[in-house]
Write an enzyme that holds these catalytic residues in place. Structure first.
Site, short mmCIF file in Angstrom:
data_model
loop_
_atom_site.label_atom_id
_atom_site.label_comp_id
_atom_site.label_asym_id
_atom_site.label_seq_id
_atom_site.Cartn_x
_atom_site.Cartn_y
_atom_site.Cartn_z
CG HIS A 1 -66.45 25.24 -32.70
ND1 HIS A 1 -65.96 25.66 -33.91
CD2 HIS A 1 -67.68 25.78 -32.59
CE1 HIS A 1 -66.86 26.40 -34.53
NE2 HIS A 1 -67.92 26.51 -33.74
CG HIS B 1 -75.94 37.29 -37.21
ND1 HIS B 1 -76.60 36.73 -36.14
CD2 HIS B 1 -75.21 36.29 -37.77
CE1 HIS B 1 -76.32 35.46 -36.07
NE2 HIS B 1 -75.46 35.16 -37.03
N1 MSP Z 1 -75.84 24.90 -32.29
C1 MSP Z 1 -75.77 25.85 -31.25
C2 MSP Z 1 -75.66 25.18 -29.91
C3 MSP Z 1 -76.77 24.22 -29.58
S1 MSP Z 1 -76.49 23.42 -28.07
C4 MSP Z 1 -77.94 22.66 -27.74
C5 MSP Z 1 -74.54 26.74 -31.45
N2 MSP Z 1 -73.56 26.25 -32.21
S2 MSP Z 1 -72.17 27.01 -32.52
O1 MSP Z 1 -71.51 26.20 -33.53
O2 MSP Z 1 -72.39 28.36 -32.85
O3 MSP Z 1 -71.32 26.88 -31.24
C6 MSP Z 1 -71.33 27.86 -30.23
C7 MSP Z 1 -70.35 27.43 -29.19
O4 MSP Z 1 -69.04 27.24 -29.78
C8 MSP Z 1 -70.10 28.42 -28.07
O5 MSP Z 1 -71.09 28.38 -27.07
C9 MSP Z 1 -68.75 27.93 -27.58
O6 MSP Z 1 -68.90 26.73 -26.90
C10 MSP Z 1 -68.03 27.67 -28.89
N3 MSP Z 1 -67.41 28.89 -29.43
C11 MSP Z 1 -67.49 29.31 -30.72
N4 MSP Z 1 -66.70 30.41 -30.86
C12 MSP Z 1 -66.10 30.72 -29.70
C13 MSP Z 1 -65.10 31.63 -29.30
N5 MSP Z 1 -64.59 32.54 -30.12
N6 MSP Z 1 -64.65 31.56 -28.03
C14 MSP Z 1 -65.08 30.61 -27.16
N7 MSP Z 1 -66.00 29.72 -27.52
C15 MSP Z 1 -66.67 29.84 -28.72
O7 MSP Z 1 -74.51 27.81 -30.88
#
Ligand code: MSP
Length: 641
Positions: free
Chosen positions: A22, A147
């Site tokens: 994130h 998952h």
């Molecule tokens: N809530 C949805 C997004 C809705 S947007 C309208 C979601 N949330 S999430 O908490 O799972 O966040 C996903 C995002 O977090 C990824 O698209 C990326 O931006 C970031 N990442 C989470 N883990 C990551 C990595 N290991 N590496 C890079 N980015 C990643 O999906």
């Protein structure tokens, strides 16, 4: 061209706490926000949290608290995480905000009124982790690819969004706007998905199964599917449809996401916008995934890197630099401590840090820390201006690592410029004072450009640099404009003495080495007597030779031969003083930052009243002297054997 720039992160689920993944997305959005401020645009960044849906209900139940209370807690963790990494979003949205709920219901009603939402029966394979239905083809060995669990077959009556109606429009739109989704591999992924007939999207959940969501305005027995709700944050946060911010920033928007959520952003969102009569977003920018030491981050592996850890252990500026420099946007990247340390020492401590402290120390010494009235050398000035252009072209395309490489090209050119022009030699000759002024002026003007260019990525270090350079005001756009002048720093500007921006990270091994007991000579058979002029290995081992880093140097009063050096010998030894007979061959300034070879266990001796503890090694050939130095940047204290 539009003068406004709007950048968004995904809104993060509140079922997990913030981590490196994130943080990366949010850092690069902040870098983009800052860069566009520099470029004089009306730059605006939004992030936030996605709080409805099954997953949040489950996580809240596990804690034994209501979903809203749970969402409040985790949302706050995200909100509080960002300032720790010098991320300053303009707006933080939550999908439980009444304003957002209102906009979602307004859009649902609009799409419904024009016949793009219908009621129907649906049976399908549903993954509760992803909160969506899967087609057989999308599953791997019958399991959800994310998952790795088997989805459950669910049959129920629901509302559907006629996404299929917009399939041809979307294909044409993407083809007509080749960088709508970038990098290209993700555009191709979306296009390949669109080669199959697009199914309509199930956008409701019956309240009998889920109540934690936004109620459908046209049927209170249902709540909205979490993705239909979440994507709308990008316009609800701007106050769509009437808000002043909406008029100002939409559609000049750059969405930044990772590849995991390509489909909702590349397909659901543009078709939703089209149906609601809202202009398509400008670009979707998709990056890869971070691993840590080659592995997926997970609590069970204990390798989750949190924003707290990033700030406290790695340092805010350094960690921002590292993630931008290390990951090629679009591809996956790996975070490792060893790699971080290497980059830190090479790029930040050595290249940038040394250039800065050396230059300002010389300006202080030769011109009392005042920018001299002088011309500048055209070559380095031109290189600086060219790098500004290159940076300005690469950064908006999200080529962070290349943009930084360009800046480091300028830093390296400046370091070479010092070596080539030898200011310490010019300083010895009063007839060449004018030339010295040109060299020092060229250097500080270049430092100003470097400071401004690194600001989006390393705002803390850049602010220190600008402060030490005596740059006035804190308006980023003004800095950038000034950096385009031949001489952004006026003659007479008072500078600081160049504090250390990035003290080197010392290797763990050296501390261990210092504690390790000295090996005793082997007992038993006496060794054969050595031939004359030959020493035994044990004789050699008695020498404690180590790498020392010169941190300060000055000529010893009343001599032209002796120089007093402060030499860093790493932990636990730290600094020591060595007096060396090198002053006829080397200037004091030239010695600062050099690595030398020290005989560390030489009996201390007093030279001109100064206790010298150790000596340095040099090759002496008649009148010429050449210091012995390691051929790479090994840390101070490294043992030589
Ligand atoms: N809530 C949805 C997004 C809705 S947007 C309208 C979601 N949330 S999430 O908490 O799972 O966040 C996903 C995002 O977090 C990824 O698209 C990326 O931006 C970031 N990442 C989470 N883990 C990551 C990595 N290991 N590496 C890079 N980015 C990643 O999906």
């Amino acid at each position: 061209m539009s003068r406004s720039y709007y950048v968004t992160t995904p809104i993060y689920y509140v079922n997990a706490e913030p981590h490196l993944g994130h943080a990366y997305t949010t850092i690069i959005c902040d870098v983009l926000r800052r860069f566009h401020l520099l470029a004089g645009l009306d730059s605006y960044m939004q992030t936030g949290t996605d709080e409805h849906g099954d997953k949040v209900v489950q996580a809240a139940e596990a804690k034994g608290i209501p979903p809203k209370e749970y969402a409040d807690r985790i949302s706050l963790k995200f909100r509080e995480a960002w300032p720790k990494l010098a991320i300053e979003p303009d707006y933080f949205i939550r999908t439980t905000d009444p304003g957002h709920v209102h906009v979602v219901q307004g859009i649902l009603q609009k799409v419904y009124d024009q016949g793009d939402i219908y009621f129907g029966q649906y049976g399908g394979l549903y993954c509760f982790g992803c909160e969506r239905f899967y087609t057989e083809k999308e599953l791997i060995d019958g399991k959800c690819p994310d998952h790795l669990t088997e989805p459950t077959y669910i049959e129920e009556e629901n509302y559907f969004f006629r996404m299929s109606r917009y399939q041809d429009w979307l294909i044409d739109y993407i083809k007509d706007h080749p960088d709508y989704i970038r990098p290209e591999r993700y555009k191709n992924e979306v296009l390949s998905f669109l080669r199959e007939p697009l199914e309509d999207l199930c956008i409701s959940r019956p309240k009998t199964r889920l109540t934690w969501g936004i109620e459908l305005p046209f049927d209170p027995k249902f709540v909205t599917y979490v993705w239909f709700d979440a994507l709308i944050n990008y316009v609800s946060g701007l106050g769509y449809p009437d808000g002043e911010k909406y008029q100002r920033y939409w559609p000049s928007v750059q969405h930044v996401i990772a590849k995991d959520i390509l489909k909702p952003h590349g397909i659901f969102w543009p078709t939703m916008l089209k149906s609601a009569g809202i202009e398509p977003y400008r670009h979707l920018n998709v990056h890869g995934y971070w691993t840590v030491d080659g592995q997926k981050m997970s609590k069970s592996l204990g390798n989750v890197i949190t924003p707290d850890l990033m700030a406290d252990k790695f340092g805010i500026d350094a960690v921002r630099y590292y993630v931008c420099r290390e990951m090629v946007f679009g591809l996956d990247g790996d975070f490792s401590q060893a790699n971080f340390d290497e980059r830190f020492n090479a790029d930040l401590a050595n290249d940038l840090g040394n250039l800065f402290s050396r230059s300002l120390a010389m300006l202080d010494k030769y011109f009392g820390g005042v920018v001299p009235e002088a011309e500048t050398d055209q070559d380095l000035t031109d290189k600086g201006l060219a790098v500004m252009d290159e940076f300005g072209r690469l950064l908006p395309e999200l080529a962070f690592h290349q943009a930084l490489l360009a800046v480091w090209g300028l830093i390296s050119a400046a370091n070479h410029y010092i070596v080539d022009n030898e200011p310490w030699v010019l300083a010895k000759d009063s007839a060449r004072k004018d030339r010295l002024a040109v060299v020092m002026n060229t250097l500080v003007q270049t430092l100003y450009r470097v400071a401004v260019l690194v600001w989006p990525v390393m705002p803390g270090a850049a602010a220190k640099m600008l402060d030490q350079l005596g740059a006035e005001g804190d308006d980023a756009a003004r800095w950038f404009e000034r950096a385009r002048d031949e001489e952004p720093l006026a003659a007479g500007t008072k500078t600081g003495r160049g504090e250390a921006l990035f003290p080197r990270i010392e290797k763990q091994a050296k501390a261990k080495k210092a504690k390790a007991p000295q090996k005793k000579a082997k007992k038993g058979k006496p060794e054969a007597a050595p031939a004359e002029n030959i020493i035994t290995f044990d004789d050699f081992r008695r020498l404690d030779l180590a790498v020392g880093l010169v941190t300060a140097a000055e000529l010893v009063e009343n001599t032209d031969r002796l120089m007093k050096l402060s030499v860093d010998l790493g932990e636990p030894e730290g600094q020591r003083t060595i007096v060396a007979g090198i002053a006829r061959h080397y200037a004091a300034d030239e010695m600062i930052g050099r690595r030398i070879v020290v005989v560390a266990n030489l009996q201390p001796a007093k030279l001109k009243g100064i206790e010298s503890r150790g000596m340095l090694l040099a090759a002496v050939d008649g009148d010429r002297m050449s210091l012995i130095t390691p051929d790479s940047d090994v840390g101070p204290g490294t043992k030589i054997s």
